[in-house]
Design a protein around this motif. Structure first.
Motif, PDB file in Angstrom:
ATOM      1  N   ARG A  95       0.830  -1.214   0.000  1.00  0.00           N
ATOM      2  CA  ARG A  95       0.000   0.000   0.000  1.00  0.00           C
ATOM      3  C   ARG A  95       0.860   1.257   0.000  1.00  0.00           C
ATOM      4  O   ARG A  95       0.549   2.242  -0.672  1.00  0.00           O
ATOM      5  N   VAL A  96       1.959   1.235   0.759  1.00  0.00           N
ATOM      6  CA  VAL A  96       2.860   2.394   0.795  1.00  0.00           C
ATOM      7  C   VAL A  96       3.529   2.585  -0.558  1.00  0.00           C
ATOM      8  O   VAL A  96       3.649   3.708  -1.061  1.00  0.00           O
ATOM      9  N   ALA A  97       3.959   1.476  -1.171  1.00  0.00           N
ATOM     10  CA  ALA A  97       4.603   1.561  -2.487  1.00  0.00           C
ATOM     11  C   ALA A  97       3.630   2.081  -3.539  1.00  0.00           C
ATOM     12  O   ALA A  97       4.025   2.803  -4.466  1.00  0.00           O
ATOM     13  N   ARG A  98       2.348   1.755  -3.378  1.00  0.00           N
ATOM     14  CA  ARG A  98       1.359   2.115  -4.399  1.00  0.00           C
ATOM     15  C   ARG A  98       0.904   3.567  -4.297  1.00  0.00           C
ATOM     16  O   ARG A  98       0.807   4.266  -5.307  1.00  0.00           O
ATOM     17  N   ILE A  99       0.652   4.056  -3.074  1.00  0.00           N
ATOM     18  CA  ILE A  99       0.058   5.389  -2.944  1.00  0.00           C
ATOM     19  C   ILE A  99       0.945   6.379  -2.192  1.00  0.00           C
ATOM     20  O   ILE A  99       0.608   7.558  -2.090  1.00  0.00           O
ATOM     21  N   GLY A 100       2.063   5.937  -1.670  1.00  0.00           N
ATOM     22  CA  GLY A 100       2.952   6.828  -0.939  1.00  0.00           C
ATOM     23  C   GLY A 100       2.704   6.800   0.556  1.00  0.00           C
ATOM     24  O   GLY A 100       1.633   6.377   1.028  1.00  0.00           O
ATOM     25  N   LEU A 101       3.700   7.268   1.306  1.00  0.00           N
ATOM     26  CA  LEU A 101       3.660   7.158   2.762  1.00  0.00           C
ATOM     27  C   LEU A 101       2.511   7.945   3.380  1.00  0.00           C
ATOM     28  O   LEU A 101       1.714   7.405   4.150  1.00  0.00           O
ATOM     29  N   VAL A 102       2.407   9.237   3.060  1.00  0.00           N
ATOM     30  CA  VAL A 102       1.398  10.067   3.716  1.00  0.00           C
ATOM     31  C   VAL A 102      -0.005   9.571   3.415  1.00  0.00           C
ATOM     32  O   VAL A 102      -0.864   9.476   4.307  1.00  0.00           O
ATOM     33  N   ALA A 103      -0.270   9.227   2.159  1.00  0.00           N
ATOM     34  CA  ALA A 103      -1.595   8.713   1.799  1.00  0.00           C
ATOM     35  C   ALA A 103      -1.886   7.415   2.546  1.00  0.00           C
ATOM     36  O   ALA A 103      -3.014   7.189   3.021  1.00  0.00           O
ATOM     37  N   ALA A 104      -0.889   6.559   2.658  1.00  0.00           N
ATOM     38  CA  ALA A 104      -1.083   5.293   3.374  1.00  0.00           C
ATOM     39  C   ALA A 104      -1.374   5.546   4.852  1.00  0.00           C
ATOM     40  O   ALA A 104      -2.204   4.855   5.463  1.00  0.00           O
ATOM     41  N   LEU A 105      -0.706   6.526   5.432  1.00  0.00           N
ATOM     42  CA  LEU A 105      -0.985   6.870   6.822  1.00  0.00           C
ATOM     43  C   LEU A 105      -2.415   7.374   6.970  1.00  0.00           C
ATOM     44  O   LEU A 105      -3.132   6.976   7.894  1.00  0.00           O
ATOM     45  N   ARG A 106      -2.844   8.229   6.068  1.00  0.00           N
ATOM     46  CA  ARG A 106      -4.185   8.818   6.166  1.00  0.00           C
ATOM     47  C   ARG A 106      -5.272   7.774   5.934  1.00  0.00           C
ATOM     48  O   ARG A 106      -6.392   7.922   6.437  1.00  0.00           O
ATOM     49  N   GLU A 107      -4.977   6.733   5.208  1.00  0.00           N
ATOM     50  CA  GLU A 107      -5.969   5.698   4.921  1.00  0.00           C
ATOM     51  C   GLU A 107      -5.988   4.595   5.980  1.00  0.00           C
ATOM     52  O   GLU A 107      -6.756   3.636   5.859  1.00  0.00           O
ATOM     53  N   SER A 108      -5.186   4.713   7.010  1.00  0.00           N
ATOM     54  CA  SER A 108      -5.086   3.655   8.022  1.00  0.00           C
ATOM     55  C   SER A 108      -6.288   3.709   8.968  1.00  0.00           C
ATOM     56  O   SER A 108      -6.352   4.548   9.871  1.00  0.00           O
ATOM     57  N   ALA A 109      -7.219   2.802   8.748  1.00  0.00           N
ATOM     58  CA  ALA A 109      -8.459   2.781   9.527  1.00  0.00           C
ATOM     59  C   ALA A 109      -8.452   1.682  10.598  1.00  0.00           C
ATOM     60  O   ALA A 109      -9.480   1.403  11.205  1.00  0.00           O
ATOM     61  N   SER A 110      -7.324   1.049  10.821  1.00  0.00           N
ATOM     62  CA  SER A 110      -7.192   0.021  11.850  1.00  0.00           C
ATOM     63  C   SER A 110      -5.767   0.056  12.378  1.00  0.00           C
ATOM     64  O   SER A 110      -4.865   0.625  11.737  1.00  0.00           O
ATOM     65  N   MET A 111      -5.532  -0.581  13.537  1.00  0.00           N
ATOM     66  CA  MET A 111      -4.192  -0.608  14.084  1.00  0.00           C
ATOM     67  C   MET A 111      -3.252  -1.417  13.201  1.00  0.00           C
ATOM     68  O   MET A 111      -2.081  -1.060  13.038  1.00  0.00           O
ATOM     69  N   ALA A 112      -3.765  -2.486  12.597  1.00  0.00           N
ATOM     70  CA  ALA A 112      -2.927  -3.291  11.704  1.00  0.00           C
ATOM     71  C   ALA A 112      -2.463  -2.459  10.519  1.00  0.00           C
ATOM     72  O   ALA A 112      -1.286  -2.507  10.137  1.00  0.00           O
ATOM     73  N   ALA A 113      -3.372  -1.698   9.934  1.00  0.00           N
ATOM     74  CA  ALA A 113      -3.008  -0.845   8.799  1.00  0.00           C
ATOM     75  C   ALA A 113      -2.036   0.244   9.234  1.00  0.00           C
ATOM     76  O   ALA A 113      -1.098   0.594   8.505  1.00  0.00           O
TER      77      ALA A 113
END
Length: 281
Positions: free
Chosen positions: A121-139
């Motif tokens: 997910r980080v490789a696909r959309i970038g770090l900041v976007a991946a952080l903002r999309e994290s809707a669970s502790m696992a993510a």
């Protein structure tokens, strides 16, 4: 009491805070031999296998030494969840304040361990976007595993100032020992947040650990290896304990004998142990 036992090392650490002549007299009284000098490689197995569970901040103090041999010890202390710190060790990331040069990587780590892959997910959309999309502790843990360089922490701080990051992300980062204190403060503070940080073992420094953490036996066991584990910072613990030891124990052999007897069963802090032993004697 041999010097290489847990109790022997713990009492020995405190004895080093008083006059050496008085300390030798106390050693004879309580049956404590002088410790045998050892180097980091000799003590490495004992550090990684014989210590109590370490507060996260102790691991950070070890990393701040920027020592390849010590980083190899830290590697064995890290769990599978500590992906970001493992990336940092394998990349030679410096942790010492003001240090910019990369740290040499222990040959055994370099040759036998590969850096964990970048999360898809980080490789696909970038770090900041991946952080903002994290809707669970696992993510959140998956995305934050890519936060380990100084520029990463700066990026996170800027993104959070622009628009607060999800709670799971702030939680996952705030309990990391390498999270900059300024960023942890930026994330805010409330009762549950503070509890999570404390439970993770985030400490203000070695002085607070020495005085206020417990049980005393475990704390002193760690501090007795401080000159190998975190030599640049162990003096903070010594300076915090020295006045207490001199005021309540000093060169009184009976007080030290009481302390040695109490140590294994005492559940309070080191400060409480020293005061109690002095009062009983």
């Amino acid at each position: 009491m041999p010097a290489d036992t847990t109790s022997g090392r713990a009492v020995g650490f405190l004895l080093d805070l008083i006059d050496s002549t008085a300390a030798d007299r106390v050693r004879a009284r309580v049956g404590l031999s002088r410790p045998v000098p050892e180097d980091l490689r000799e003590a490495g197995r004992r550090i990684s296998q014989g210590l109590p569970a370490l507060p996260s901040s102790v691991v950070l103090w070890m990393l701040q030494e920027d020592d390849p041999d010590l980083n190899a010890v830290v590697w064995r202390l890290l769990s599978d969840r500590d992906t970001a710190l493992r990336r940092a060790v394998l990349d030679g990331v410096p942790f010492g304040p003001g240090r910019l040069l990369a740290v040499e990587v222990d040959p055994d780590l370099r040759d036998n361990y590969a850096e964990p892959p970048v999360p898809h997910r980080v490789a696909r959309i970038g770090l900041v976007a991946a952080l903002r999309e994290s809707a669970s502790m696992a993510a959140a843990r998956e995305a934050t595993s890519m936060v380990y360089l100084r520029e990463h922490w700066q990026t996170v701080a800027e993104a959070d100032r622009e628009n607060s990051l999800p709670g799971y992300v702030r939680w996952a980062l705030s309990v990391r020992p390498d999270c900059p204190p300024s960023l942890r403060a930026q994330f805010g503070s409330h009762r549950k947040f503070d509890f999570r940080v404390r439970r993770a073992g985030i400490l203000d420094g070695p002085a607070g650990y020495a005085l206020d953490h417990g049980p005393a036996r475990d704390v002193l066991k760690v501090l007795s290896l401080g000159h190998m584990m975190f030599p640049r910072r162990v003096a903070e613990a010594e300076d915090a304990l020295r006045p207490l030891v001199r005021d309540h124990l000093g060169d009184r052999e009976e007080a030290w004998a009481v302390l040695a007897q109490l140590l294994d069963s005492f559940h309070g802090t080191t400060g409480e142990l020293v005061r109690t032993a002095g009062a009983i004697a």
